[in-house]
Design an enzyme around this catalytic site. Structure first.
Site, short mmCIF file in Angstrom:
data_model
loop_
_atom_site.label_atom_id
_atom_site.label_comp_id
_atom_site.label_asym_id
_atom_site.label_seq_id
_atom_site.Cartn_x
_atom_site.Cartn_y
_atom_site.Cartn_z
N GLY A 1 1.81 -1.65 4.14
CA GLY A 1 2.11 -0.26 3.83
C GLY A 1 3.35 0.20 4.54
CB SER A 2 3.80 1.85 7.85
OG SER A 2 3.01 0.93 8.58
CG MET B 1 -9.10 6.51 1.99
SD MET B 1 -8.25 6.80 3.54
CE MET B 1 -7.22 5.33 3.64
N GLY C 1 -8.56 4.23 7.17
CA GLY C 1 -8.41 5.68 7.27
C GLY C 1 -6.99 6.17 7.10
CG HIS D 1 -9.24 -0.97 0.16
ND1 HIS D 1 -8.48 -0.93 1.31
CD2 HIS D 1 -10.54 -1.07 0.58
CE1 HIS D 1 -9.27 -1.00 2.36
NE2 HIS D 1 -10.53 -1.07 1.95
CB SER E 1 -0.86 0.00 1.27
OG SER E 1 -1.28 1.32 1.58
CG MET F 1 -10.71 -3.28 6.29
SD MET F 1 -9.33 -2.95 5.18
CE MET F 1 -8.34 -1.81 6.14
CG ASP G 1 -5.17 1.69 0.77
OD1 ASP G 1 -6.04 0.82 0.91
OD2 ASP G 1 -3.97 1.52 1.07
CG HIS H 1 -4.02 -2.59 -1.30
ND1 HIS H 1 -5.16 -3.36 -1.37
CD2 HIS H 1 -4.24 -1.68 -0.32
CE1 HIS H 1 -6.03 -2.95 -0.46
NE2 HIS H 1 -5.50 -1.91 0.19
N GLY I 1 -0.03 2.89 8.96
CA GLY I 1 0.77 2.99 10.17
C GLY I 1 0.03 2.69 11.47
CG ASP J 1 -5.53 -3.17 3.84
OD1 ASP J 1 -4.41 -2.77 4.22
OD2 ASP J 1 -6.30 -2.50 3.15
N GLY J 2 -3.79 -4.03 6.93
CA GLY J 2 -3.65 -3.11 8.06
C GLY J 2 -2.74 -3.63 9.14
CG MET K 1 -11.44 2.31 2.28
SD MET K 1 -9.81 2.45 3.04
CE MET K 1 -8.77 2.49 1.59
C1 DX5 Z 1 -6.05 1.58 5.67
C2 DX5 Z 1 -5.62 1.06 4.31
C3 DX5 Z 1 -4.43 0.16 4.32
C4 DX5 Z 1 -3.27 0.54 5.15
C5 DX5 Z 1 -2.04 -0.30 5.02
O1 DX5 Z 1 -7.15 2.38 5.53
O2 DX5 Z 1 -6.67 0.39 3.69
O3 DX5 Z 1 -4.14 -0.39 3.05
O4 DX5 Z 1 -2.97 1.86 5.04
O5 DX5 Z 1 -0.99 0.33 5.67
P1 DX5 Z 1 -0.25 -0.26 6.96
O6 DX5 Z 1 0.39 -1.52 6.52
O7 DX5 Z 1 0.71 0.80 7.31
O8 DX5 Z 1 -1.30 -0.48 8.00
ZN ZN Z 2 -6.26 -0.90 1.86
#
Ligand code: DX5
Ligand code: ZN
Length: 224
Positions: free
Chosen positions: A203-204, A35, A144, A68, A6, A139, A33, A31, A147, A181-182, A70
């Site tokens: 992601g992070s 929003m 949102g 994804h 991500s 999730m 994201d 992936h 990290g 995810d997350g 949102m």
């Molecule tokens: C959250 C996202 C994720 C998320 C992944 O809203 O859908 O894809 O940011 O990042 P990490 O791995 O940092 O949680």
């Molecule tokens: Zn995501």
């Protein structure tokens, strides 16, 4: 278990280089994201179809891209992400009124389709559609931002989906992919893999100042 990055924690002025680095490290699935400033609890905006299109052009056709969504109006706007080059559209079960209709429409557009559930959404909400889905996403943070801390309480939900999918496959049904995810990082990737997850979004844990994407990915994959 495969890893899909991500990009939420990337420096967006260097997005092209970040993606190139991920591909050089061996990533084959990205992936994205989306929003809309409305649906997620913190009301933030990430990016829309124009950025998805640029990423597709940058990466070429060989990389698999999921979006994804949102957003409040996925049923009205998913096609913009499909047209921009997404291979797979993932819609939140909590944000749509008629899952059957959007599943059918996305599939008729020649794209793969997935549903995603929030940490507090009952797994029973998606089970009626499992046989028609290319992917189901659990999730493990409240959507949102990147990290956040991993929520281990989603284990039951993941295991239940794994067993339903295995049962489905054993009966000649679709091999629906199971994604999480997350908050997935080197310290818990093996754990989620042991629950039967096919693809973990990271992601992070991949894109951070502590190390290169290549080194971070190697740390995760060698932990599995
Ligand atoms: C959250 C996202 C994720 C998320 C992944 O809203 O859908 O894809 O940011 O990042 P990490 O791995 O940092 O949680
Ligand atoms: Zn995501």
């Amino acid at each position: 278990m495969d890893i899909a990055p991500s990009i939420l924690t990337a420096d967006f002025t260097e997005l092209g280089q970040v993606l190139d680095e991920a591909i050089d490290a061996g990533i084959t699935w990205v992936h994205l994201d989306v929003m809309d400033g409305n649906w997620v609890v913190n009301k933030t905006i990430t990016f829309g179809p124009a950025v998805v299109r640029s990423i597709r052009e940058r990466l070429g056709e060989d990389v698999f891209i999921d979006c994804h969504l949102m957003i409040t109006n996925a049923e009205e706007t998913w096609e913009q992400y499909a047209d921009a080059g997404a291979n797979l559209i993932i819609a939140h079960i909590e944000a749509i009124e008629d899952p059957e209709e959007i599943i059918d429409e996305i599939r008729r557009a020649g794209k793969e389709v997935g549903l995603v559930l929030n940490p507090d959404t009952d797994v029973g909400e998606v089970l009626p559609y499992l046989a028609d889905l290319d992917l189901v996403l659990v999730m493990s943070v409240v959507p949102g931002k990147g990290g956040q801390s991993f929520m281990p309480e989603v284990e039951d939900k993941v295991r239940r989906l794994r067993s339903k999918i295995d049962h489905q496959v054993a009966n000649g049904g679709r091999r629906t992919k199971l994604m999480i995810d997350g908050g997935v990082k080197a310290n818990n990737a093996k754990l989620v893999s042991s629950w039967g997850v096919d693809i973990a979004v990271v992601g992070s844990g991949l894109i951070n100042k502590a190390g290169s994407i290549k080194d971070n990915l190697e740390e995760i994959t060698s932990s599995l």
